[in-house]
Structures are given as C-alpha cells and as structure tokens.
Design a protein around this motif. Structure first.
Motif, PDB file in Angstrom:
ATOM      1  N   GLU A 184      -0.825  -1.250   6.382  1.00  0.00           N
ATOM      2  CA  GLU A 184       0.221  -1.920   7.130  1.00  0.00           C
ATOM      3  C   GLU A 184       1.576  -1.627   6.480  1.00  0.00           C
ATOM      4  O   GLU A 184       1.637  -1.382   5.267  1.00  0.00           O
ATOM      5  CB  GLU A 184      -0.024  -3.426   7.159  1.00  0.00           C
ATOM      6  CG  GLU A 184      -1.285  -3.845   7.883  1.00  0.00           C
ATOM      7  CD  GLU A 184      -1.205  -3.625   9.389  1.00  0.00           C
ATOM      8  OE1 GLU A 184      -0.076  -3.419   9.903  1.00  0.00           O
ATOM      9  OE2 GLU A 184      -2.259  -3.658  10.051  1.00  0.00           O
ATOM     10  N   PRO A 185       2.664  -1.655   7.249  1.00  0.00           N
ATOM     11  CA  PRO A 185       3.987  -1.399   6.663  1.00  0.00           C
ATOM     12  C   PRO A 185       4.297  -2.307   5.470  1.00  0.00           C
ATOM     13  O   PRO A 185       4.891  -1.853   4.482  1.00  0.00           O
ATOM     14  CB  PRO A 185       4.940  -1.652   7.833  1.00  0.00           C
ATOM     15  CG  PRO A 185       4.135  -1.342   9.050  1.00  0.00           C
ATOM     16  CD  PRO A 185       2.743  -1.788   8.726  1.00  0.00           C
ATOM     17  N   ALA A 186       3.882  -3.574   5.540  1.00  0.00           N
ATOM     18  CA  ALA A 186       4.158  -4.492   4.432  1.00  0.00           C
ATOM     19  C   ALA A 186       3.432  -4.060   3.160  1.00  0.00           C
ATOM     20  O   ALA A 186       3.966  -4.189   2.049  1.00  0.00           O
ATOM     21  CB  ALA A 186       3.757  -5.910   4.817  1.00  0.00           C
ATOM     22  N   THR A 187       2.217  -3.525   3.306  1.00  0.00           N
ATOM     23  CA  THR A 187       1.468  -3.058   2.139  1.00  0.00           C
ATOM     24  C   THR A 187       2.129  -1.819   1.548  1.00  0.00           C
ATOM     25  O   THR A 187       2.252  -1.684   0.321  1.00  0.00           O
ATOM     26  CB  THR A 187       0.011  -2.759   2.523  1.00  0.00           C
ATOM     27  OG1 THR A 187      -0.562  -3.912   3.138  1.00  0.00           O
ATOM     28  CG2 THR A 187      -0.811  -2.381   1.300  1.00  0.00           C
ATOM     29  N   ARG A 188       2.567  -0.923   2.403  1.00  0.00           N
ATOM     30  CA  ARG A 188       3.297   0.257   1.921  1.00  0.00           C
ATOM     31  C   ARG A 188       4.558  -0.164   1.170  1.00  0.00           C
ATOM     32  O   ARG A 188       4.908   0.416   0.133  1.00  0.00           O
ATOM     33  CB  ARG A 188       3.655   1.175   3.085  1.00  0.00           C
ATOM     34  CG  ARG A 188       2.480   1.975   3.631  1.00  0.00           C
ATOM     35  CD  ARG A 188       2.939   3.034   4.614  1.00  0.00           C
ATOM     36  NE  ARG A 188       1.815   3.836   5.077  1.00  0.00           N
ATOM     37  CZ  ARG A 188       1.362   4.913   4.451  1.00  0.00           C
ATOM     38  NH1 ARG A 188       1.950   5.308   3.318  1.00  0.00           N
ATOM     39  NH2 ARG A 188       0.338   5.590   4.930  1.00  0.00           N
ATOM     40  N   ASP A 189       5.224  -1.183   1.673  1.00  0.00           N
ATOM     41  CA  ASP A 189       6.443  -1.652   1.016  1.00  0.00           C
ATOM     42  C   ASP A 189       6.138  -2.218  -0.366  1.00  0.00           C
ATOM     43  O   ASP A 189       6.910  -2.006  -1.313  1.00  0.00           O
ATOM     44  CB  ASP A 189       7.124  -2.722   1.872  1.00  0.00           C
ATOM     45  CG  ASP A 189       7.774  -2.157   3.128  1.00  0.00           C
ATOM     46  OD1 ASP A 189       7.948  -0.928   3.216  1.00  0.00           O
ATOM     47  OD2 ASP A 189       8.093  -2.960   4.031  1.00  0.00           O
ATOM     48  N   VAL A 190       5.030  -2.949  -0.486  1.00  0.00           N
ATOM     49  CA  VAL A 190       4.638  -3.488  -1.792  1.00  0.00           C
ATOM     50  C   VAL A 190       4.393  -2.348  -2.780  1.00  0.00           C
ATOM     51  O   VAL A 190       4.867  -2.379  -3.930  1.00  0.00           O
ATOM     52  CB  VAL A 190       3.389  -4.381  -1.659  1.00  0.00           C
ATOM     53  CG1 VAL A 190       2.758  -4.639  -3.034  1.00  0.00           C
ATOM     54  CG2 VAL A 190       3.751  -5.698  -0.990  1.00  0.00           C
ATOM     55  N   LEU A 191       3.656  -1.331  -2.352  1.00  0.00           N
ATOM     56  CA  LEU A 191       3.364  -0.205  -3.238  1.00  0.00           C
ATOM     57  C   LEU A 191       4.641   0.529  -3.630  1.00  0.00           C
ATOM     58  O   LEU A 191       4.845   0.863  -4.805  1.00  0.00           O
ATOM     59  CB  LEU A 191       2.373   0.739  -2.559  1.00  0.00           C
ATOM     60  CG  LEU A 191       0.959   0.177  -2.371  1.00  0.00           C
ATOM     61  CD1 LEU A 191       0.134   1.096  -1.480  1.00  0.00           C
ATOM     62  CD2 LEU A 191       0.270  -0.023  -3.716  1.00  0.00           C
ATOM     63  N   ALA A 192       5.499   0.774  -2.684  1.00  0.00           N
ATOM     64  CA  ALA A 192       6.757   1.457  -2.990  1.00  0.00           C
ATOM     65  C   ALA A 192       7.613   0.613  -3.918  1.00  0.00           C
ATOM     66  O   ALA A 192       8.229   1.139  -4.861  1.00  0.00           O
ATOM     67  CB  ALA A 192       7.508   1.760  -1.696  1.00  0.00           C
ATOM     68  N   GLY A 193       7.652  -0.690  -3.689  1.00  0.00           N
ATOM     69  CA  GLY A 193       8.446  -1.569  -4.538  1.00  0.00           C
ATOM     70  C   GLY A 193       7.948  -1.615  -5.969  1.00  0.00           C
ATOM     71  O   GLY A 193       8.727  -1.875  -6.898  1.00  0.00           O
ATOM     72  N   ALA A 194       6.657  -1.382  -6.146  1.00  0.00           N
ATOM     73  CA  ALA A 194       6.082  -1.351  -7.490  1.00  0.00           C
ATOM     74  C   ALA A 194       6.176   0.030  -8.128  1.00  0.00           C
ATOM     75  O   ALA A 194       5.707   0.228  -9.251  1.00  0.00           O
ATOM     76  CB  ALA A 194       4.620  -1.798  -7.444  1.00  0.00           C
TER      77      ALA A 194
END
Length: 303
Positions: free
Chosen positions: A266-276
């Motif tokens: 999901e886009p939110a999961t991708r955002d979490v990974l990118a943010g980390a």
C-alpha cells in the motif's frame, strides 16, 4: 529478560541501545530447491502452502538462482545444494541461525524437516570453515524453528517469539539463550499462523512491518509499534497474504521482498519504508511461494 508481559518488555526494550551488534548480516547462505515438491507433513500446519499441482521444480530453481544473483549484489552469498529428501530445505533459516561466533541448530516440529539439521556439510561450513561454536538444539524435545519463529532485532538484541506448534515457551527460552538476546517478548500467534516472520519483520533495527491479524494478542502489536514508531506499518489483509511481512534488510538501506509482496504494498507502507531510509528491492519468487514461505524464509544470515 524473557516474558509475556508486554509492558515490562517495552519498558526494558526502550533502555536497550542499538549497540548489541551489526543490524544486518555480513553474509548470507541459501539452500537450492532441489527436489522441490509439496511436503505433506509441513502442509498440516502451514495454510500458505499450495496444492501439489502448483509446485514447479524447474521454475523454482530458476527463480532461486535469480535470488542468489540479486543477493550477491548486496553481500557475499553462498548456496548449498538441496536434497530431494528434504523438500522444505529451501527455507534454511528455520534450521540454521547465527550469532557472533555461534551457529544455532534448531529443533523442527516435523520429521521431514528434522533431517535438514543433520546435514554435515552445512554444520562443517560453520564449525570447521568459519570456526563457529555449535549450539545444537535439534535433539531436545521442544520445537524452536529459529528465525521463522523468532524475529530478532540484531541492533538492540531483542527477540519477538510467536508461539505456535512450531515454537513453544520452552523452545523460545532456548533460542533466547542460544542467540544471547537481551530481551525477548513471547506472544501467541493467531490460529492458523505458523511462523512469526510471516506476520512481522524488523528491518535493520529501525522499522517494523506488522500484520496484526497474525497475532492473537493485540497488546503485543501495540508494544512493537510503540517501540519502532514512527517507522511502523500495520499491514492489511492483501499485504499479509502476499508475504509483505516476510521481508528482510540485508544491508542498512535495502528492504528485500518478493515481487508479489512488492506489488501488494500500500502507498502508506511504501512511505513508511522510504521514511526509514529503505529502498524496496524485489525478486520474483512466485514458484517458491507455493511452498508456504517467501523471500525472508529463504535467507540464512551469517553474523
């Protein structure tokens, strides 16, 4: 500390600095899917496994070679030959695990997988070639399927042990001691779940992917989320089924997962990974996933 008390675990874990050891492995090892087929014993408690007709040994072998080549871009990776008598051996992380200077050999629930622990070549690679001390849990009676059942934060020395037919409390304690961990949280997996690493990934000690539906105890989910916030993604049903939580960081900046898992993000999961600070790296493992595991299950880590 090893406990079921989520509050006590969280309070202690928050005092553990990321100085336990390297957050990612220095090398990896694989076992080729030779003799790849349905293991009927394993299918008894692995709902992710496909029917026998879905197993394609040639396709699985090709994908596994591509996996080896992809991993070799990140870190040294060796591959041991498979054995038709051990059709689940493509998932070696359940049987062989490492800590600094030690190789841990797990106790598998099913007899077909206990054969893997007897492999003299893999044992000798660690003891004779690398000079590691062997901690052999394979002959004691308690199921402890290593980094399938126990997700480890290597940076802080923390363990997350999901209890099921594949790991009981005594087995969790044996693994906690064998890996020399500072603290381990024990919790029950939801009915139908067989391994923790299908519902939880801790990536390089700084991010977590959690499939809450795989936990019987919601307080364990809350504790893990609190520990790794803000770099935490709660996975939905589609991500859970596609093995998104069966991911691994093989270096500090790459989150490896199967192509099916990456497609389900999901886009939110991708955002979490990118943010980390993680780049998603994917490999097509559609044939191998018929056996009920995905990319992380294929990886033996060398610390």
């Amino acid at each position: 500390m090893i406990t079921r008390d989520t509050g006590a675990f969280l309070a202690h874990a928050r005092t553990c600095a990321p100085d336990f050891g390297p957050p990612t492995a220095r090398a990896a090892f694989l076992v080729a899917p030779d003799g790849f087929r349905l293991a009927t014993q394993s299918a008894l408690d692995n709902r992710y496994m496909a029917d026998a007709a879905a197993f394609d040994a040639q396709h699985a072998s090709m994908q596994h070679r591509a996996l080896h080549a992809a991993f070799a871009q990140s870190l040294p990776t060796v591959c041991f030959a498979g054995n038709p008598e051990t059709p689940d051996a493509v998932f070696p992380n359940n049987v062989f695990g490492t800590a600094a200077g030690r190789v841990v050999i797990g106790r598998m629930r099913h007899e077909v997988r206990r054969r893997e622990a007897a492999r003299t070549d893999i044992r000798a690679f660690f003891t004779d070639v690398l000079g590691y001390e062997a901690v052999d849990l394979s002959t004691q009676p308690h199921a402890c399927e290593l980094t399938g059942a126990l997700v480890i934060d290597r940076a802080r020395g923390l363990g997350f042990a999901g209890l099921s037919e594949r790991c009981d409390e005594a087995g969790a304690r044996l693994m906690h001691e064998a890996f020399g961990l500072r603290a381990t949280l024990m919790f029950d997996l939801a009915p139908g779940e067989y391994h923790t690493n299908v519902v939880l990934a801790v990536l390089a000690g700084r991010a977590a992917l959690i499939a809450p539906a795989g936990f019987a105890d919601a307080t364990a989910v809350d504790a893990i989320e609190a520990l790794y916030a803000p770099h935490v993604a709660r996975l939905g049903a589609r991500e859970h089924a596609a093995f998104v939580a069966n991911s691994i960081a093989l270096d500090p900046h790459s989150a490896w997962m199967s192509a099916a898992a990456a497609a389900a993000l999901e886009p939110a999961t991708r955002d979490v990974l990118a943010g980390a600070g993680f780049t998603v790296r994917e490999v097509d493992l559609s044939a191998i996933e018929a056996a009920g595991g995905s990319l992380r299950c294929c990886v033996g880590e060398v610390f």
